[in-house]
Design a protein around this motif. Structure first.
Motif, PDB file in Angstrom:
ATOM      1  N   UNK A   1       0.916  -1.107   0.172  1.00 16.07           N
ATOM      2  CA  UNK A   1       0.103  -0.037   0.109  1.00 16.07           C
ATOM      3  C   UNK A   1       0.806   1.356  -0.084  1.00 16.07           C
ATOM      4  N   UNK A   2       2.010   1.301   0.445  1.00 16.46           N
ATOM      5  CA  UNK A   2       3.192   2.171   0.421  1.00 16.46           C
ATOM      6  C   UNK A   2       3.851   2.293  -0.633  1.00 16.46           C
ATOM      7  N   UNK A   3       3.851   1.650  -1.511  1.00 12.88           N
ATOM      8  CA  UNK A   3       4.804   1.642  -2.781  1.00 12.88           C
ATOM      9  C   UNK A   3       4.494   2.408  -3.824  1.00 12.88           C
ATOM     10  N   UNK A   4       3.197   3.016  -3.754  1.00  7.17           N
ATOM     11  CA  UNK A   4       2.616   4.093  -4.667  1.00  7.17           C
ATOM     12  C   UNK A   4       2.022   5.021  -4.231  1.00  7.17           C
ATOM     13  N   UNK A   5       2.077   6.044  -4.655  1.00  4.87           N
ATOM     14  CA  UNK A   5       1.450   7.434  -4.230  1.00  4.87           C
ATOM     15  C   UNK A   5      -0.256   7.281  -4.443  1.00  4.87           C
ATOM     16  N   UNK A   6      -0.969   8.214  -4.133  1.00  4.03           N
ATOM     17  CA  UNK A   6      -2.397   8.464  -4.182  1.00  4.03           C
ATOM     18  C   UNK A   6      -2.724   8.277  -5.872  1.00  4.03           C
ATOM     19  N   UNK A   7      -1.712   9.030  -6.586  1.00  7.93           N
ATOM     20  CA  UNK A   7      -1.679   9.138  -7.980  1.00  7.93           C
ATOM     21  C   UNK A   7      -1.085   8.007  -8.630  1.00  7.93           C
ATOM     22  N   UNK A   8      -0.548   6.973  -8.255  1.00  9.60           N
ATOM     23  CA  UNK A   8       0.033   5.674  -8.830  1.00  9.60           C
ATOM     24  C   UNK A   8       1.452   5.905  -9.189  1.00  9.60           C
ATOM     25  N   UNK A   9       2.144   6.804  -8.543  1.00  9.34           N
ATOM     26  CA  UNK A   9       3.649   7.115  -8.719  1.00  9.34           C
ATOM     27  C   UNK A   9       4.400   6.237  -7.804  1.00  9.34           C
ATOM     28  N   UNK A  10       5.441   5.910  -8.231  1.00 13.15           N
ATOM     29  CA  UNK A  10       6.333   4.950  -7.476  1.00 13.15           C
ATOM     30  C   UNK A  10       6.903   5.704  -6.204  1.00 13.15           C
ATOM     31  N   UNK A  11       7.070   4.879  -5.221  1.00 14.02           N
ATOM     32  CA  UNK A  11       7.629   5.609  -4.133  1.00 14.02           C
ATOM     33  C   UNK A  11       8.749   4.597  -3.466  1.00 14.02           C
ATOM     34  N   UNK A  12       9.942   5.331  -3.317  1.00 13.01           N
ATOM     35  CA  UNK A  12      10.946   4.530  -3.007  1.00 13.01           C
ATOM     36  C   UNK A  12      10.701   3.831  -1.354  1.00 13.01           C
ATOM     37  N   UNK A  13      11.457   2.876  -0.981  1.00 16.24           N
ATOM     38  CA  UNK A  13      11.299   2.032   0.218  1.00 16.24           C
ATOM     39  C   UNK A  13      11.793   3.546   1.371  1.00 16.24           C
TER      40      UNK A  13
ATOM     41  N   UNK B   1      18.561   3.134 -18.470  1.00 19.87           N
ATOM     42  CA  UNK B   1      17.474   2.374 -17.615  1.00 19.87           C
ATOM     43  C   UNK B   1      16.083   2.572 -17.990  1.00 19.87           C
ATOM     44  N   UNK B   2      15.952   3.856 -18.528  1.00 18.22           N
ATOM     45  CA  UNK B   2      14.742   4.438 -19.167  1.00 18.22           C
ATOM     46  C   UNK B   2      14.482   3.457 -20.352  1.00 18.22           C
ATOM     47  N   UNK B   3      15.318   3.168 -21.213  1.00 20.11           N
ATOM     48  CA  UNK B   3      15.056   2.515 -22.554  1.00 20.11           C
ATOM     49  C   UNK B   3      14.971   1.119 -22.189  1.00 20.11           C
ATOM     50  N   UNK B   4      14.970   0.494 -21.113  1.00 20.45           N
ATOM     51  CA  UNK B   4      15.005  -1.123 -20.604  1.00 20.45           C
ATOM     52  C   UNK B   4      13.808  -1.319 -19.703  1.00 20.45           C
ATOM     53  N   UNK B   5      13.253  -0.277 -19.231  1.00 20.06           N
ATOM     54  CA  UNK B   5      11.944  -0.560 -18.596  1.00 20.06           C
ATOM     55  C   UNK B   5      10.654  -0.641 -19.392  1.00 20.06           C
ATOM     56  N   UNK B   6       9.981  -1.333 -19.055  1.00 26.49           N
ATOM     57  CA  UNK B   6       8.385  -1.341 -19.589  1.00 26.49           C
ATOM     58  C   UNK B   6       7.390  -1.023 -18.832  1.00 26.49           C
ATOM     59  N   UNK B   7       7.655  -0.488 -17.729  1.00 32.30           N
ATOM     60  CA  UNK B   7       6.523  -0.324 -16.806  1.00 32.30           C
ATOM     61  C   UNK B   7       6.554   1.071 -16.506  1.00 32.30           C
ATOM     62  N   UNK B   8       5.076   1.326 -16.585  1.00 32.52           N
ATOM     63  CA  UNK B   8       4.905   2.912 -16.707  1.00 32.52           C
ATOM     64  C   UNK B   8       5.305   3.659 -15.259  1.00 32.52           C
ATOM     65  N   UNK B   9       4.823   3.483 -14.178  1.00 38.75           N
ATOM     66  CA  UNK B   9       5.137   4.004 -13.103  1.00 38.75           C
ATOM     67  C   UNK B   9       6.846   4.090 -12.817  1.00 38.75           C
ATOM     68  N   UNK B  10       7.511   3.053 -13.148  1.00 42.07           N
ATOM     69  CA  UNK B  10       9.097   3.121 -13.233  1.00 42.07           C
ATOM     70  C   UNK B  10       9.661   4.170 -14.140  1.00 42.07           C
ATOM     71  N   UNK B  11       9.008   4.107 -15.575  1.00 38.39           N
ATOM     72  CA  UNK B  11       9.517   5.117 -16.625  1.00 38.39           C
ATOM     73  C   UNK B  11       9.352   6.494 -15.940  1.00 38.39           C
TER      74      UNK B  11
END
Length: 406
Positions: free
Chosen positions: A240-252, A384-394
């Motif tokens: 539940x804490x890994x993404x913000x309410x907007x769906x953005x990635x939150x680091x540990x 890294x950006x060119x290798x990831x295919x996951x939207x929040x990580x991008x």
């Protein structure tokens, strides 16, 4: 909710359980998959007329089974042996009470030692969890065509060798356990950090993996089963804490630990203690112990990085892996500073390992950023950006790049 929407909801929640039961009843993957889709097609029309049945799963299993038998009878005009198969299937009795463990039975079938090792996990991920060949290919760093071929060959082997659809005997279980644990963990990982798509997590997969882990622990209360279940529970506690309410990635380090699931942490830590007390622990127990150290820290600053690095040292000796080495490098950076972490990551990349793994380049970019080496940080993050295919990580990497350019 319209009937069509209800059918779609049942498909999302029940289709893999129904498929597992149909495979058990029909003894054929392809026939069961065809029966599954026919049953749902019929449901759209019949449920509009008759209403949704009290037990949709049992209705769909029965309908799929009869559709498969009808199909075999029609084809029997050209292949007489199919008539015998249809009659045999029609004589099989089944009860909806038997279906709860069908996916666990199916996992052991898919992980049978007669199957090629590189086909066991893809087959199970495809049949149990409905992952696409593209998603599985990402997990294996392989092409979708290669994964599809492995799955087809494995299905053929199960059919030709008449591999039984059953949980192995207690005497056979230990040798079959490693593959099953690997399957369940890959299912969990795909749910905890999706390989591609708009969302960071897929809760239905993490929930399914944990359910399968619990079933396996009931069947075989071994330390590594405890360790895997503990590891999944402890990771799931953070979801539940890994993404913000907007769906953005939150680091540990930036997560709101008040959102972490206290009950999952308590259960996971208890399992870790129970497993380690046996002194017969393996890699899953050690990874769970690392997760427990994170879970027990009230703030990121309170994390015992000395203990975490020590656990990674033991894990790396037990199962040498560049990914474990990368995770250790991150822990080392927290203990000794970013230069220590950067040296480890650059050593991995210099050996030609993890060159296509976006997290290795992200880690390098972060260490360079912390050291003020902004040009190198940008290059690493762009890789890294060119290798990831996951939207929040991008989006996370794009924000880092924007900060570096600002």
């Amino acid at each position: 909710m319209t009937v069509k929407a209800q059918v779609e909801a049942v498909y999302r929640s029940e289709s893999r359980r129904i498929l597992a039961t149909l495979i058990r009843l029909l003894g054929d993957f392809d026939l069961a998959e065809e029966a599954l889709h026919e049953a749902f097609f019929v449901a759209v029309e019949r449920w509009q007329q008759d209403g949704v049945p009290d037990n949709p799963r049992a209705w769909l299993v029965s309908t799929g089974r009869f559709k498969a038998i009808d199909r075999l009878r029609r084809q029997a005009r050209f292949t007489p042996l199919l008539q015998e198969q249809a009659e045999a299937l029609e004589a099989v009795e089944w009860s909806d009470e038997d279906v709860e463990d069908d996916r666990l039975r199916l996992i052991f079938t898919c992980c049978h030692p007669a199957l090629a090792a590189d086909a066991q996990v893809p087959l199970t991920l495809r049949e149990i969890c409905d992952l696409t060949t593209e998603e599985i290919a990402r997990a294996f760093l392989a092409t979708p065509a290669t994964i599809a071929q492995r799955i087809v060959r494995a299905k053929g082997k199960i059919r030709e060798a008449k591999i039984p659809y059953q949980v192995p005997s207690l005497a056979e279980l230990p040798e079959r356990l490693d593959s099953v644990l690997r399957v369940i963990y890959l299912v969990f990982n795909e749910g905890y950090s999706a390989s591609m798509g708009a969302d960071l997590t897929r809760e239905e997969l993490t929930r399914e993996a944990i359910r399968l882990g619990r079933l396996l622990l009931e069947l075989l209360p071994e330390p590594e089963v405890m360790g895997l279940l503990a590891l999944m529970l402890l990771h799931e506690s953070r979801r539940p804490a890994r993404t913000s309410p907007a769906g953005e990635l939150v680091l540990l380090a930036e997560q709101d630990r008040a959102l972490w699931g206290a009950a999952l942490i308590a259960e996971g830590c208890a399992l870790v203690e129970q497993a380690l007390a046996t002194r017969r622990f393996g890699p899953y127990c050690l990874q769970a112990a690392i997760a427990a150290v994170h879970a027990e820290a009230t703030t990121a600053a309170d994390t015992d990085w000395v203990q975490i690095v020590g656990l990674y040292d033991v894990l790396q000796r037990l199962v040498p892996s560049p990914v474990i080495e990368l995770n250790r490098a991150v822990a080392l950076a927290m203990r000794d500073g970013p230069l220590a972490g950067l040296q480890q990551v650059e050593g991995i990349l210099a050996r030609g390992e993890l060159l296509d793994y976006h997290l290795a380049h992200s880690a390098r970019g972060e260490f360079c950023r912390q050291l003020g080496r902004m040009k190198e940080a940008r290059q690493a993050y762009e890789k890294a950006l060119g290798l990831t295919q996951q939207a929040p990580e991008k989006r996370f990497i794009e924000r880092r790049l924007a900060e570096l350019s600002g």
